[in-house]
Design a protein around this motif. Structure first.
Motif: not given
Lengths: 218, 218, 218, 218
Positions: D52-56
């Motif tokens: 899980l990426s913050m950007q995503r």
DNA sequence: GATGAATGAGTATTCATTCAT
DNA sequence: TATGAATGAATACTCATTCAT
């Protein structure tokens, strides 16, 4: 960090970009500006220019980030104001000290006073001044700040003029440049930090030996 | 800032953390490391420590960001290596200059050589050195770097010892501290930047007047 | 983590993608593969799938990163092999335990042995097995691994068949599914971790109560 | 993913670190926070904690990355909030279901309701719950989350207490532990995933057989 | 076969600045 | 005026994978 009251010493006027966007005409605004400068000094001191963040300054000052931009167009301008305030404090402090000097004081006495005064100021605000010096690279836009440094040296120049007879060096501007740098590097830790073993009295004595030796040597 | 005792080059060995992660054993790797140091110097020069970005260094060096980390564990280590290389260049330069000095040279002649040599180096790498000095705050992890500065002053101290008779000052450590700071502030623009009107010859003359005045004054 | 010797238990053959790229025909290669699996297990255990890095595995195994790719096409394949090896160890361990069971043992005795054996294995490799379970999401490409889990349940199924008379449940596949999950969740901390107050003997007793209650209830 | 309305069920209060940085006081902010949680759930569901990426999340939520940090100090805190919201939904759902139960319901009826309710919730949010369970490793900082799991079991415990007479097992805590794990492993696919052939009705029947068998067996 | 240098996309987080309220 | 939510570019560092040696 005492507030700057001495607007009367305004040796060189603030340039367009350095001046706050709005004259803080109202009571509240004035308070806000000084709170910001005070907070900014603290943050600059502990983090340096690059790591000083507008958000942090706002937080410490207890205002909103947006408010900072009411009075300072950007980060550089805010720091420039902080640095400028510090320069004014230094100048004011020097002037205050010189006010105590008896009229008939010798050059050596005057120089001693100057060195002691620098040492005192350095003890109070040395680290902030160091940060200020580093910040200068980012403050090229504000020539007035560089001018302040020259202003500081102006006091020394006046001293030398007043005691022209005791000075062997022909070019007073040159002598001022040489001595201002030399003295400052001793009082403010130029390249080599002051060792613990070196106390104030010794430092003053050596600074005076350096100074008077220079002024008398042909 | 002359030799410490002629360690031939290696004045003080690099500490663990400062050394590259891997010895660049292969031709390609050696080239990469020097390209990175070269690029890093350029970037440090134009942006300073905080704004030196690893991506930029990689780009300028023409390598990938990841490659930087093959040889330097982090940004600080890379900059430390750059600073260290510069210190070594300065020391090497000084040694080279002193090699030209005749055996029977006087203290004044030696000091003059030192001042001229500092000026030359400053002309070549002054701005980088200034960046290096600023970067030192972030490089506390690398005590070897701080040691280099002391090493540099050690040369001056040796000079004073060698000419003990001509020196009136009792405490040589103290004299070294005073003169190193004073000379450095003149050659490397301490507080006051050197005005355009001040040429090298005049500066050398004044630096020597300051120095010899100090050493002779009681 | 004992080496897997028991190739004879090969319950289901490795699928194309799971098998090493090359049959490690040579002595050295065999050693390398097992060193890698061993190292990989350690790294998987302490970091989990996502944070297991091929570089770290290579380092721990004492081989070069490139070598990993001689035998495993990618990270998932390497981990699949690790997980598979663990599954085989578990199966082998179970088989070994069951070998000790007397021919005339009752269903309850057999179940007790199974529960104890799971507990023992859990004590040895529980955390690794947990990591393996998590890793399964990334290992969908390797259906053989999922099959192993079924294999494990196969033992239970055989047990139930052998004691058909004592089992009231009609559908043995269903009973196997129910009991395998229930027992596993108790021995391997399903949702609720085992409280400190719950000792092995009590756990075994309760597991058997759960099991036999289920098998007898209509 | 229905909104959480049931603030009254606040079984355990949120700890300092789990709470959003700022209470989203304004309309826009509230919308942003719920959009972020919604987007975060989706991303957590499809990628798991590590990927899980913050950007995503920001992208899916249609906000800027920076905005995430207005309300969550870091990734773990964001995920903790997602997990917490899910736990609350589950608890709320259970409570809602139990509200429908007639006062004179038997233990078996109550257990059946519980199993059905878990199955329903699992159908809705099973995969997310699985991700949440995995994420727990990274969320050790938020003890409140672990407490929620215990809270969930608390319902079962109350049930057993209320029907003490029908329960043969002496230690209710122990019985709760055993049954909570067993039921959860059946409804949420513990080790063995539910085969396609196993329909809800059968599963409910078997779960109840397992449960009541356990409670009655001596 | 084995190595390990090189790659370059990917990630969490910060921060100067803007602007709707 | 003042606020503070929102932005989005920037940044250090990691890592699966490739490939020249």
């Amino acid at each position: 960090m005492p507030p700057t009251r001495i607007r009367s010493t305004k040796v060189s006027a603030l340039p367009e970009r350095l001046r706050p966007r709005k004259a803080p005409s109202q009571r509240r605004a004035k308070h806000l500006v000084s709170a910001v400068l005070e907070a900014g000094s603290r943050v600059l001191l502990e983090r340096g220019y690059e790591r000083l963040s507008m958000q942090r300054v706002a937080q410490v000052a207890g205002v909103s980030p947006g408010s900072l931009y009411q009075y300072f167009p950007d980060k550089a301008a805010l720091v420039a104001a902080i640095v400028d305030a510090m320069s004014q404090r230094e100048l004011a402090f020097q002037l205050e000290q010189f006010g105590k000097l008896p009229a008939e004081a010798t050059l050596l006495q005057a120089l001693e006073l100057m060195v002691r005064s620098l040492l005192t100021f350095q003890r109070q605000e040395g680290p902030l001044m160091r940060r200020a010096l580093e910040a200068m690279q980012h403050l090229g836009r504000f020539p007035a700040l560089a001018a302040r440094a020259t202003d500081a040296a102006a006091g020394l120049r006046l001293l030398l003029e007043a005691h022209r007879a005791e000075v062997v060096v022909a070019d007073l501007d040159l002598a001022t440049h040489v001595l201002a740098n030399a003295i400052h590097s001793l009082t403010h830790d130029g390249v080599l930090a002051r060792p613990d073993s070196l106390d104030d009295e010794t430092l003053v004595r050596e600074a005076l030996r350096l100074t008077s030796g220079y002024l008398r040597t042909r």
